[in-house]
Motif scaffolding. Sequence first.
Motif, short mmCIF file in Angstrom:
data_model
loop_
_atom_site.label_atom_id
_atom_site.label_comp_id
_atom_site.label_asym_id
_atom_site.label_seq_id
_atom_site.Cartn_x
_atom_site.Cartn_y
_atom_site.Cartn_z
N LEU A 10 32.09 54.02 42.04
CA LEU A 10 32.81 53.07 41.24
C LEU A 10 32.42 51.51 41.41
O LEU A 10 31.81 51.20 42.47
CB LEU A 10 34.26 53.14 41.78
N GLU A 12 32.46 47.33 40.81
CA GLU A 12 33.12 46.01 40.69
C GLU A 12 32.14 44.92 40.38
O GLU A 12 31.37 44.50 41.03
CB GLU A 12 33.91 45.76 42.08
N LYS A 13 32.40 44.44 39.08
CA LYS A 13 31.41 43.43 38.40
C LYS A 13 31.21 42.10 39.08
O LYS A 13 30.05 41.59 38.98
CB LYS A 13 31.52 43.49 36.94
N THR A 19 32.16 50.93 45.19
CA THR A 19 33.00 51.53 46.01
C THR A 19 32.81 53.21 45.57
O THR A 19 32.69 53.62 44.66
CB THR A 19 34.44 51.17 45.57
N GLU A 38 40.26 43.64 44.01
CA GLU A 38 40.34 43.33 42.43
C GLU A 38 40.39 44.89 41.96
O GLU A 38 41.09 45.05 40.64
CB GLU A 38 39.32 42.74 41.78
N THR A 39 40.01 45.79 42.60
CA THR A 39 39.89 47.10 41.89
C THR A 39 40.52 48.34 42.66
O THR A 39 40.63 49.58 42.26
CB THR A 39 38.33 47.63 41.67
N GLU A 41 43.82 48.94 42.49
CA GLU A 41 44.80 49.67 41.63
C GLU A 41 43.98 50.84 40.58
O GLU A 41 44.54 51.89 40.48
CB GLU A 41 45.48 48.54 40.43
N ARG A 42 42.93 50.41 40.19
CA ARG A 42 42.13 51.08 39.27
C ARG A 42 41.56 52.62 40.25
O ARG A 42 41.68 53.64 39.90
CB ARG A 42 40.69 50.29 38.90
N ASP A 43 41.31 52.05 41.58
CA ASP A 43 40.90 53.32 42.46
C ASP A 43 41.88 54.28 42.89
O ASP A 43 41.85 55.56 42.85
CB ASP A 43 40.39 52.59 43.76
N HIS A 66 33.00 39.54 48.75
CA HIS A 66 34.11 39.78 48.12
C HIS A 66 35.11 40.30 49.17
O HIS A 66 35.00 40.41 50.40
CB HIS A 66 33.81 41.07 47.33
N GLY A 69 39.38 45.69 50.07
CA GLY A 69 40.55 46.27 49.52
C GLY A 69 41.51 46.86 50.40
O GLY A 69 42.58 47.36 50.09
#
Length: 233
Positions: A10, A12-13, A19, A38-39, A41-43, A66, A69
């Motif tokens: 996955l 993160e831009k 990830t 930032e990602t 929730e997506r994961d 960064h 998470g």
Amino acid sequence: TMSAPIFRQLFEKESCTYTYLLGDKDTKECILIDPVLETVERDLNLIKEMGLNLTKALNTHCHADHVTGTGKIKQLVPSCKSMISKESGAKADEFLEDGQIVTFGKHEIEVRATPGHTNGCVTFVLNKGVMCFTGDAVLIRGCGRTDFQQGDSGMLYDKVHSKIFTLPDDCLLYPAHDYKGMTNSTVLEEKTNNPRLTKTKDEFVDIMEKLGLPYPKQIDKALPLNLMCGIQD
């Protein structure tokens, strides 16, 4: 033979961070490597859609580019354990040491200490060398900078050669970042083609000294938070 694990890469831009989601098909247990705030929730949504149960969130090192998470994951999935190396100086539920084995279902991740980019970097080796997750120690045709966070280019060179380049040649190599759109490599490819790590140690140290990289964009925000598991109290 053992069935391959569930695997997702996955992206993160903003920080160009990868990830990794790894899971066991039978037990449905899964882990995340290097989640980004930032990602999260997506994961977690993907994990839910796949019917998996997240038990561990591992960091390869205390990131400077960064916010991790892991803190947010712990708020949303309290049973998930955060893990990072003891040397990183960061907070976590469990501290990882060189040679330790972390399991998910019938699969195992071996922790290999690969400091040099930071003093707390580790590489995660899946199932005795099927894949390795190198963090910023080895990037595709590159490596992490060594001018911050107790970085040491001589140590990085030694650890990469002793702990990563000794893995099977066909071991798939997955970094924490890529800035050119590459997704993975192999141990043999990096031993053969990495423009920095194929040099002699003295040449490598010299190259790293002369990089002249800009100050890391998010370090002043990210480092203090990441030392606290990414949680702002």
